[in-house]
Every structure is written in structure tokens, then in C-alpha cells.
Design a protein around this motif. Structure first.
Motif: not given
Length: 489
Positions: A197-216
Motif C-alpha cells: 500500500v505504501v509503495i503503491r501510494g508512493y508511485f501513484d503520487l509520482l505518477e499523478a505529478e508526472r501526469l499533471r506535468d503532461v496535462t500542463r
């Protein structure tokens, strides 16, 4: 004291000992007062790092916020080892299993009981001895014999040693030990699950931040396209429909940016909850750039069959159930025990005042009520059901290992493809914009090229983190520590 006086005294005593509501209402008197309940809630909230919105409720230092600086994955796993509530619950379950073992072990050890009572009577109990007349002439009167003094205290002590001739207690002890081992395996399974759960949340956070950069990036590109389209529309070189298409695309990108922000918050909340920090703590995480190493499926299966904790817990449960059934069968025979007693009285009427004894005896439940046979049948059926559950778990484990291993390889392949495709899609967008400026392409052509580039960028941004998550899921199925993955990186 008359009987009515005894009844009145008993009623007064019951009323003085507790409220009438405690004895007459099924819900009782509430136990805790509202103030006590609020105090308990505030104490638990402070430990959990939850803000109740009260000035008096302060969280413990370990739950107020993240450590200084960005949080890397090893540090997140370390925090989870001490702050994750599910892991703490599983540790307490292990303590309960250990207590059950001690209880089962105690049946093999000597049991010592003591009893004492002080009694004061209203009168001394005496009797006269019947003697022949010739003796009475000599004594003058019949002697008065005391058979119970006015007050006396008695004490008894008994030591009982079970003689487990049938092996019933030994099998019950083995069942308790198997239960402890099973609970220990479940603790490890819970630890791996929460680490995942920790690892999934960790990488979900990184993925969400990178996807926000892509959206920007996509939003900036579409705004640039919108400015160009408006200029061409004002010059009469673009239709109103084509301009509206670009405007709709910009609005959709702006809405998607809000969705990305929400996804980042949700991933951060999930990570904070898993590692024991305050849920709304502004946690920042360190990026990961290297791809994971995925083992072959055959090696992963061999490891999973050996060390998967859920499977190990089922095998321990099988042994516990079988030993429990054996102990119930052995209870059909007599239960033999031996021991000794010591008795002492302060009364001097009987001599000696202190004496001991030894005994050997047995108790035999003939089972005429049928309850024991029903328990044996239930234990055997439960053991057979657990065998079927083991078979199902083996099949499910094989399917999960194969699926997860292939999913990790697919994400790595998608990452490699996206690294090349992003450059190609960027070149395609550049050409489409040149064609649009020259009037050889429409706004739809440019938007399609932007969508292709955004899709490849999103794949590039998410495939690496998803591959790490799939690799962690595979590690959990194999029953190996997940923090070993951080050491590999």
C-alpha cells in the motif's frame, strides 16, 4: 433479625451499590459519561494524528507531519513499520495467539488452589457423653464434650497434576502452537500488504505529478494552437467550427488539470494514511528513474510456493485443525490426574490440626449428550474444508503470479516504446502545425497530433511507476520483503 428486615436490608444494599438502571435496563447506565467519551475520543484522535477541530486536541509529534525534506521510499517503509495501524493490529493478534499458547501449556502444568474461611457461631456446640451409672457415681456428673467451638478458621490447599495418558492435552498444545505460527504468517502477510500500500501510494503520487506535468504541457500547446486559430479566424482563414473545436479542447484540458490535482491529493492522502502521518500532511516524495528488474515467472512461482505467507498460514491452520480434532477424539477416554492436599484448622478439638493427603483420580465424560461427537465432526469437516481452500489458494496464487509478472514486463515494454514514440509524436505535431500555418491542415489534424503526443507522454510518465508497482505486487506474492526492492534500486 426478622425475614422482612433481611429483605429490606438487601434492597437498600443493592440500591447503594449501583443505580437501579444498571439492574433493570438492558442498555445499562451508559458506563462512561459524555465527558469521558469525549476525552477518550480526543486521546485516540491525538494518537492517530486526526484533528478534531478542538484547541485541546493535539496530535503526537510522530503524527503531525512528514520529516524535513522529500520522503524517499525506504524512509516511507520505515515510517509504515511504526505508524501503520493495520500492522499494529496484526501484532496484537500475534500477542493474543501467544496468550492462547500459554493457556494451552498451562493445562500440562500443576494447578494449585487454596481455600480459607473464618466462621464465628452464636454458641459453642457441645454434647453430653452417655456413661454407665457406675461410672457416673464415680465422676459425679456426665462430662460435657465440645464438638464445635464458637469460632474457627480452616484452610485447604490442593495441588493437581494432570497425567496426560491419552495425549489430549499435548495435541491441544500443538494446535495452539500451530495457531501461533499461523498468526505469525498472517502478521507477515499484513506487513507485506501494507508495505505494498505504501509503495503503491508512493508511485501513484509520482505518477499523478508526472501526469499533471503532461496535462500542463498539453494545455500550453493547445492554448498556443487556440491563439493561432483565433488569429486565422480574425483574418477569415479559419471557420467558426474549427475555432470552436480548439476552444473546447482547451476547456477540456483545463478541467483535466483539475482532475490531476485531485488525483495528486488522493494519492498523498493514501500515502500519509499508510505510513502513519497526518492525512493532510504536505508530503513530498523523491522521484525514481531506474526501471525494476523482473524475475522469470518460473523462479517467481517456485519462490511463491515456498514463502507466500497466506499459503503458509493455511498450512498452519491445517495442522491446528487436525490437532484440535485429535484432541477432541482423545477426550473420549478418561482424564487422569494426581496430586496432594494440605488441610489446617485452628480448632483444637480434633488432632492433628494439620494433615496432608495424596490422591490419584480420573474424570470420564461418556458423551451421552452427543455434543463431543458433534464437535469432532465439525473439526473434521473444517479441516477438510481447509484442504480445499489450500488447493484453491494454490491455483489463485499461480494465476496471480503469472498475471503480475506479465503485467510488469508489459509496462516495461510500454516504457521502452513510449521513449521512442514521444519523439516521433512531437515531430508529427511540429509538422502538423507547419501544415496548419500553411493552410494544408485543419485544426482537427493539429488536435489529433496533440492528443497522440499527450497519450505517449502520459504513457512515458506512468509506465515506469506502474512497472515498479507491479514488481512490488510480485514481490508480495513471492512472500519476500518489499524493502529489498529499494536496496536493489
Amino acid at each position: 433479625m426478622r425475614p422482612d428486615q433481611w429483605v429490606t436490608a438487601a434492597v437498600v444494599l443493592l440500591t447503594a451499590c449501583g443505580p437501579t438502571r444498571l439492574l433493570t435496563r438492558p442498555e445499562g447506565n451508559g458506563g462512561w459519561s459524555p465527558e469521558r467519551r469525549q476525552e477518550e475520543l480526543a486521546a485516540r484522535a491525538a494518537t492517530a494524528g486526526v484533528d478534531l477541530g478542538r484547541s485541546g486536541a493535539t496530535a503526537e509529534p510522530s503524527a503531525t507531519g512528514p520529516p524535513a525534506g522529500p520522503l524517499d521510499l525506504p524512509a516511507a517503509l520505515t515510517l509504515a513499520a511504526h505508524g501503520n495501524r493495520r500492522i499494529a493490529e496484526a501484532e496484537k493478534d500475534l500477542d493474543v495467539a501467544e496468550a492462547r499458547f500459554r493457556d494451552a501449556r498451562g493445562r500440562l502444568l500443576p494447578a494449585t488452589t487454596g481455600f480459607g474461611r473464618y466462621t464465628r457461631f452464636t454458641d459453642t456446640l457441645t454434647t453430653k457423653v452417655q456413661l454407665p451409672p457406675s461410672v457416673l457415681k464415680t465422676l459425679g456428673q456426665a462430662p460435657l464434650v465440645t464438638i464445635r467451638e464458637e469460632e474457627a478458621a480452616v484452610f485447604y490447599g490442593t495441588v493437581t497434576v494432570p497425567l496426560d495418558l491419552t495425549g489430549e492435552i499435548v495435541h491441544a498444545l500443538r494446535a495452539a502452537q500451530a495457531g501461533y505460527r499461523g498468526e505469525r504468517a498472517r502478521l507477515w502477510a499484513t506487513t507485506l500488504e501494507q508495505q505494498l500500500v505504501v509503495i503503491r501510494g508512493y508511485f501513484d503520487l509520482l505518477e499523478a505529478e508526472r501526469l499533471r506535468d503532461v496535462t500542463r504541457q498539453t494545455l500550453a500547446s493547445e492554448r498556443q494552437q487556440l491563439a493561432s486559430a483565433e488569429s486565422r479566424f480574425e483574418n477569415g482563414r479559419l471557420t467558426k467550427n474549427e475555432l470552436l473545436v480548439v476552444q473546447v479542447a482547451v476547456r477540456n484540458a483545463e478541467q483535466q488539470l483539475l482532475q490531476r490535482d485531485l488525483a495528486i491529493d488522493q494519492a498523498r492522502w493514501a500515502l500519509n494514511q499508510a505510513i502513519g502521518l497526518a492525512v493532510d500532511a504536505p508530503t513530498e516524495v523523491v522521484d525514481v528513474a531506474t526501471p525494476p528488474e523482473v524475475p522469470a515467472v518460473d523462479a517467481a512461482l517456485r519462490q511463491a510456493y515456498t514463502t507466500n505467507p497466506a499459503l503458509a498460514a493455511l498450512f498452519e491452520e491445517q495442522q491446528r485443525l487436525e490437532d484440535t480434532a485429535t484432541a477432541l477424539v482423545r477426550s473420549r477416554f478418561p482424564r487422569v490426574s494426581g496430586g496432594g492436599t494440605v488441610d489446617y484448622t485452628t480448632s483444637g478439638i480434633v488432632q492433628p490440626q494439620r494433615f496432608g493427603s495424596g490422591f490419584v483420580g480420573f474424570t470420564w465424560d461418556l458423551g451421552t449428550d452427543g455434543r463431543r461427537e458433534a464437535e469432532i465432526a465439525e473439526a473434521r469437516a473444517t479441516a477438510e474444508r481447509n484442504r480445499i481452500e489450500v488447493e484453491r489458494a494454490l491455483r489463485e496464487l499461480e494465476a496471480l503470479v503469472r498475471t503480475t509478472q506479465r503485467a510488469a514486463e508489459e509496462r516495461l515494454a510500454a516504457l521502452a516504446a513510449a521513449e521512442v514514440a514521444v519523439g516521433q509524436a512531437d515531430e508529427n505535431l511540429r509538422i502538423r502545425r507547419q501544415q496548419f500555418d500553411a493552410g494544408r491542415a485543419t485544426s482537427d489534424d493539429v488536435l489529433i497530433a496533440e492528443a497522440i503526443l499527450a497519450s505517449e507522454r502520459a504513457t512515458l510518465a506512468s509506465a515506469l511507476y506502474q512497472a515498479h508497482t507491479r514488481r512490488a505486487e510480485l514481490q508480495r506474492l513471492m512472500g519476500l520483503p518489499l524493502d529489498a526492492l529499494t536496496a536493489e534500486r
